[in-house]
Design a protein around this motif. Sequence first.
Motif, PDB file in Angstrom:
ATOM      1  N   ARG A 191       8.523   2.766 -14.793  1.00  0.00           N
ATOM      2  CA  ARG A 191       7.805   1.509 -14.546  1.00  0.00           C
ATOM      3  C   ARG A 191       6.467   1.775 -13.842  1.00  0.00           C
ATOM      4  O   ARG A 191       5.432   1.234 -14.227  1.00  0.00           O
ATOM      5  CB  ARG A 191       8.681   0.592 -13.702  1.00  0.00           C
ATOM      6  N   VAL A 192       6.479   2.637 -12.818  1.00  0.00           N
ATOM      7  CA  VAL A 192       5.245   2.967 -12.089  1.00  0.00           C
ATOM      8  C   VAL A 192       4.235   3.612 -13.030  1.00  0.00           C
ATOM      9  O   VAL A 192       3.036   3.255 -13.032  1.00  0.00           O
ATOM     10  CB  VAL A 192       5.566   3.904 -10.904  1.00  0.00           C
ATOM     11  N   ASN A 193       4.687   4.537 -13.843  1.00  0.00           N
ATOM     12  CA  ASN A 193       3.771   5.228 -14.751  1.00  0.00           C
ATOM     13  C   ASN A 193       3.171   4.283 -15.788  1.00  0.00           C
ATOM     14  O   ASN A 193       1.989   4.412 -16.157  1.00  0.00           O
ATOM     15  CB  ASN A 193       4.495   6.383 -15.443  1.00  0.00           C
ATOM     16  N   SER A 194       3.947   3.326 -16.250  1.00  0.00           N
ATOM     17  CA  SER A 194       3.419   2.374 -17.229  1.00  0.00           C
ATOM     18  C   SER A 194       2.365   1.473 -16.589  1.00  0.00           C
ATOM     19  O   SER A 194       1.345   1.167 -17.218  1.00  0.00           O
ATOM     20  CB  SER A 194       4.555   1.529 -17.822  1.00  0.00           C
ATOM     21  N   MET A 195       2.580   1.060 -15.342  1.00  0.00           N
ATOM     22  CA  MET A 195       1.581   0.234 -14.654  1.00  0.00           C
ATOM     23  C   MET A 195       0.322   1.045 -14.358  1.00  0.00           C
ATOM     24  O   MET A 195      -0.802   0.545 -14.465  1.00  0.00           O
ATOM     25  CB  MET A 195       2.171  -0.334 -13.358  1.00  0.00           C
ATOM     26  N   ALA A 196       0.502   2.311 -13.987  1.00  0.00           N
ATOM     27  CA  ALA A 196      -0.651   3.164 -13.710  1.00  0.00           C
ATOM     28  C   ALA A 196      -1.497   3.367 -14.965  1.00  0.00           C
ATOM     29  O   ALA A 196      -2.736   3.402 -14.900  1.00  0.00           O
ATOM     30  CB  ALA A 196      -0.181   4.506 -13.153  1.00  0.00           C
ATOM     31  N   ALA A 197      -0.826   3.481 -16.113  1.00  0.00           N
ATOM     32  CA  ALA A 197      -1.543   3.689 -17.376  1.00  0.00           C
ATOM     33  C   ALA A 197      -2.219   2.421 -17.870  1.00  0.00           C
ATOM     34  O   ALA A 197      -3.196   2.481 -18.628  1.00  0.00           O
ATOM     35  CB  ALA A 197      -0.577   4.211 -18.439  1.00  0.00           C
ATOM     36  N   ALA A 198      -1.703   1.271 -17.434  1.00  0.00           N
ATOM     37  CA  ALA A 198      -2.218  -0.015 -17.926  1.00  0.00           C
ATOM     38  C   ALA A 198      -3.203  -0.632 -16.941  1.00  0.00           C
ATOM     39  O   ALA A 198      -3.119  -1.811 -16.611  1.00  0.00           O
ATOM     40  CB  ALA A 198      -1.063  -0.962 -18.198  1.00  0.00           C
ATOM     41  N   GLY A 199      -4.118   0.189 -16.454  1.00  0.00           N
ATOM     42  CA  GLY A 199      -5.170  -0.336 -15.575  1.00  0.00           C
ATOM     43  C   GLY A 199      -4.973  -0.070 -14.110  1.00  0.00           C
ATOM     44  O   GLY A 199      -5.797  -0.478 -13.290  1.00  0.00           O
ATOM     45  N   GLY A 200      -3.861   0.584 -13.732  1.00  0.00           N
ATOM     46  CA  GLY A 200      -3.667   0.953 -12.334  1.00  0.00           C
ATOM     47  C   GLY A 200      -3.332  -0.206 -11.422  1.00  0.00           C
ATOM     48  O   GLY A 200      -3.534  -0.112 -10.209  1.00  0.00           O
ATOM     49  N   VAL A 201      -2.797  -1.287 -11.967  1.00  0.00           N
ATOM     50  CA  VAL A 201      -2.445  -2.460 -11.165  1.00  0.00           C
ATOM     51  C   VAL A 201      -0.954  -2.426 -10.861  1.00  0.00           C
ATOM     52  O   VAL A 201      -0.124  -2.385 -11.780  1.00  0.00           O
ATOM     53  CB  VAL A 201      -2.803  -3.768 -11.886  1.00  0.00           C
ATOM     54  N   ASP A 202      -0.613  -2.440  -9.569  1.00  0.00           N
ATOM     55  CA  ASP A 202       0.792  -2.480  -9.165  1.00  0.00           C
ATOM     56  C   ASP A 202       1.262  -3.932  -9.209  1.00  0.00           C
ATOM     57  O   ASP A 202       1.103  -4.684  -8.247  1.00  0.00           O
ATOM     58  CB  ASP A 202       0.941  -1.905  -7.758  1.00  0.00           C
ATOM     59  N   ALA A 203       1.827  -4.312 -10.335  1.00  0.00           N
ATOM     60  CA  ALA A 203       2.247  -5.702 -10.529  1.00  0.00           C
ATOM     61  C   ALA A 203       3.476  -6.061  -9.722  1.00  0.00           C
ATOM     62  O   ALA A 203       3.793  -7.244  -9.565  1.00  0.00           O
ATOM     63  CB  ALA A 203       2.509  -5.949 -12.018  1.00  0.00           C
ATOM     64  N   ASP A 204       4.161  -5.052  -9.178  1.00  0.00           N
ATOM     65  CA  ASP A 204       5.389  -5.317  -8.424  1.00  0.00           C
ATOM     66  C   ASP A 204       5.135  -5.571  -6.948  1.00  0.00           C
ATOM     67  O   ASP A 204       5.736  -6.475  -6.354  1.00  0.00           O
ATOM     68  CB  ASP A 204       6.359  -4.145  -8.585  1.00  0.00           C
ATOM     69  N   PHE A 205       4.246  -4.777  -6.333  1.00  0.00           N
ATOM     70  CA  PHE A 205       4.043  -4.889  -4.883  1.00  0.00           C
ATOM     71  C   PHE A 205       2.574  -4.922  -4.472  1.00  0.00           C
ATOM     72  O   PHE A 205       2.260  -4.834  -3.277  1.00  0.00           O
ATOM     73  CB  PHE A 205       4.762  -3.729  -4.170  1.00  0.00           C
ATOM     74  N   ASP A 206       1.660  -5.004  -5.431  1.00  0.00           N
ATOM     75  CA  ASP A 206       0.224  -5.165  -5.143  1.00  0.00           C
ATOM     76  C   ASP A 206      -0.368  -4.006  -4.347  1.00  0.00           C
ATOM     77  O   ASP A 206      -1.332  -4.185  -3.599  1.00  0.00           O
ATOM     78  CB  ASP A 206      -0.041  -6.479  -4.397  1.00  0.00           C
ATOM     79  N   ARG A 207       0.194  -2.825  -4.495  1.00  0.00           N
ATOM     80  CA  ARG A 207      -0.340  -1.678  -3.768  1.00  0.00           C
ATOM     81  C   ARG A 207      -1.766  -1.372  -4.235  1.00  0.00           C
ATOM     82  O   ARG A 207      -2.029  -1.256  -5.425  1.00  0.00           O
ATOM     83  CB  ARG A 207       0.555  -0.461  -3.999  1.00  0.00           C
ATOM     84  N   GLY A 208      -2.655  -1.262  -3.265  1.00  0.00           N
ATOM     85  CA  GLY A 208      -4.034  -0.891  -3.560  1.00  0.00           C
ATOM     86  C   GLY A 208      -4.951  -2.029  -3.924  1.00  0.00           C
ATOM     87  O   GLY A 208      -6.071  -1.795  -4.387  1.00  0.00           O
ATOM     88  N   ASP A 209      -4.532  -3.282  -3.678  1.00  0.00           N
ATOM     89  CA  ASP A 209      -5.372  -4.406  -4.098  1.00  0.00           C
ATOM     90  C   ASP A 209      -6.249  -4.935  -2.976  1.00  0.00           C
ATOM     91  O   ASP A 209      -6.855  -5.995  -3.105  1.00  0.00           O
ATOM     92  CB  ASP A 209      -4.520  -5.528  -4.682  1.00  0.00           C
ATOM     93  N   ASN A 210      -6.331  -4.207  -1.854  1.00  0.00           N
ATOM     94  CA  ASN A 210      -7.209  -4.648  -0.767  1.00  0.00           C
ATOM     95  C   ASN A 210      -7.757  -3.436  -0.028  1.00  0.00           C
ATOM     96  O   ASN A 210      -7.281  -2.310  -0.197  1.00  0.00           O
ATOM     97  CB  ASN A 210      -6.461  -5.585   0.190  1.00  0.00           C
ATOM     98  N   VAL A 211      -8.759  -3.668   0.799  1.00  0.00           N
ATOM     99  CA  VAL A 211      -9.483  -2.571   1.431  1.00  0.00           C
ATOM    100  C   VAL A 211      -8.608  -1.791   2.412  1.00  0.00           C
ATOM    101  O   VAL A 211      -8.816  -0.589   2.605  1.00  0.00           O
ATOM    102  CB  VAL A 211     -10.756  -3.104   2.120  1.00  0.00           C
ATOM    103  N   TYR A 212      -7.591  -2.442   3.017  1.00  0.00           N
ATOM    104  CA  TYR A 212      -6.716  -1.680   3.917  1.00  0.00           C
ATOM    105  C   TYR A 212      -5.891  -0.659   3.138  1.00  0.00           C
ATOM    106  O   TYR A 212      -5.759   0.499   3.553  1.00  0.00           O
ATOM    107  CB  TYR A 212      -5.786  -2.589   4.717  1.00  0.00           C
ATOM    108  N   ASP A 213      -5.329  -1.048   2.011  1.00  0.00           N
ATOM    109  CA  ASP A 213      -4.547  -0.112   1.202  1.00  0.00           C
ATOM    110  C   ASP A 213      -5.396   1.080   0.766  1.00  0.00           C
ATOM    111  O   ASP A 213      -4.891   2.188   0.604  1.00  0.00           O
ATOM    112  CB  ASP A 213      -4.001  -0.809  -0.039  1.00  0.00           C
ATOM    113  N   GLU A 214      -6.681   0.840   0.567  1.00  0.00           N
ATOM    114  CA  GLU A 214      -7.574   1.896   0.098  1.00  0.00           C
ATOM    115  C   GLU A 214      -8.024   2.835   1.212  1.00  0.00           C
ATOM    116  O   GLU A 214      -8.527   3.924   0.932  1.00  0.00           O
ATOM    117  CB  GLU A 214      -8.813   1.281  -0.558  1.00  0.00           C
ATOM    118  N   TYR A 215      -7.862   2.414   2.452  1.00  0.00           N
ATOM    119  CA  TYR A 215      -8.442   3.164   3.575  1.00  0.00           C
ATOM    120  C   TYR A 215      -7.965   4.616   3.597  1.00  0.00           C
ATOM    121  O   TYR A 215      -8.749   5.545   3.805  1.00  0.00           O
ATOM    122  CB  TYR A 215      -8.102   2.462   4.887  1.00  0.00           C
TER     123      TYR A 215
END
Length: 550
Positions: free
Chosen positions: A427-451
């Motif tokens: 599931r993680v690999n399919s989301m990573a391949a489909a644009g890198g969006v974590d549709a399950d837990f929103d990992r990386g969708d804000n500046v804190y996650d990116e820090y």
Amino acid sequence: MAASVDFVVVGSGAGGLAGAIAAKLNGLNPVVIEKAALWGGTSALSGGGVWIPNNHLMKRDNIPDSYEEAMAYLEATVGEVGPASSRERKHAYLDAGPKMVRSLEKLGFTWIRAPKYPDYYQKMPGAKVGRTLEASNFDANRLGAMLHTMRRNMMRPLAITTDAAPKIPTMLRSFNSLMGVMTVVARTLKFRIKGQVPLSMGQTLVAQLMAVVQSLDIPVRLDTPLKELVQDDAGRVIGVKVTTAQGEETIAAPRGVLMAAGGFAKDAAYRMPLQGVTGEWSPASPDDTGDGHKIGAAIGAELALMDSATWYPVSISPDGTINVGIWERTLPGSIIVDQSGQRYTNEAASYVDAGRAMLERDKTVPAVPSWLVFDTRYRNRYFFGQIPPRVTRQYVESGFFQKGETLEELAGKCGIDAAGLVATVTRVNSMAAAGGVDADFDRGDNVYDEYYGDPAHRPNRSFGPVDAAPFYAVRYWPGDLSTKGGLMADAHARVLRADGSVIEGLYVAGNNAAPVMGRTYPGAGATIGPSMVFAWIAGHHAAGADVSVC
């Protein structure tokens, strides 16, 4: 009474030292007592961040912030979980914090900002980047003889700052990261060439505070544990009884006592019924045993939020060293799973949320320990704590890293459900391949996650595939930096009874107090910040001074 002083401060962490300084500046004659042979408390072992919104360093750097925005952020993130987090206490914190920062600066304390460090809940109203302050690097030799009794951490002395830390794991991935690390090396060499020993993070915070304490001739008594509080016939606290090498001693404190004795992370028997953990996974000071809680409660103080802690996922080395999971769980190519092989949280969320999520998950699915699962690409790219990239063999042999040529083999070695792990990684690999969006837990969708992410990894700095065999896993435990619950206090840091009445002459701050932040952690330094500020308020109030004009 022997050894009479005006004001007794119990504890020598950042809060205790700040409270003693405030009392001295307002005409009192304080003494700091510390039960251990070392001073600095858990503050000395911390990252040393101090969360102070709307501070003058932000204004100097033309970074917009305001009291109103900070209050909106606290109201949204903390809410109100009883009197500890009342609007009056939030106001006291936000009002006095910037003034404390300026006052300490005038005494020679050197502040710097962590300009890139985000508040932890970036989607909440009032969130900002760059509110966290820290002490500048400091030459340890300036402490003189007090250096030998400072509580030290396991790190080699480096001239590092908060915003430089995220560059370490990705120094081989990004030129900017490499230059950041080289800057730390250059600053460290500059100190060394001058015969100086650079302190950073929690070490420099308590060291600079101690330097101010020394300049003000405030006595600090080590090996002086508090035994009980002394009250007059009306119930006012007027002194303390302590234990010394010569026996029991009473120290008078006609202007009051500030309890800043830390939390109870390391008292297993006291902690287990309250939080369901013993503290064995906590890197807090071994002297963090709840003395202030028990002694305060003995004279009627209300205890609140005792289920709260500054949770932090940790790994434990074969030699027993507790390693806080700073960036390991935030870099792409890694996930955290429970024993069923399923993810259950945003791995890159704040450490408090990540640690608390582990405990919550364990109520329904075995998740203590959880497993940080990563692939060979991850291991070849990034530092794992202080372990360089590609260095694996000795850690596999020691059992710190579990290794499997396939996910199924890895799952078998870890006791994880193999089908569950394979399904999760697929599931993680399919989301990573489909644009890198974590549709399950929103990992990386804000500046804190990116820090703490990888600046060279696109499109999501924090989220990526786990598909390069062999695979690895490390046990993660729900550790903590310390507990947070404690004695209830009002906006003046005065300790309260359960009926809301004030125990006159008794003040509390830090992890000894029920936190103004409730069970939440809005940003880096949201424990030390309130510890110092409410101790500062206490020092003023005990002297009859107005903290609003400090």
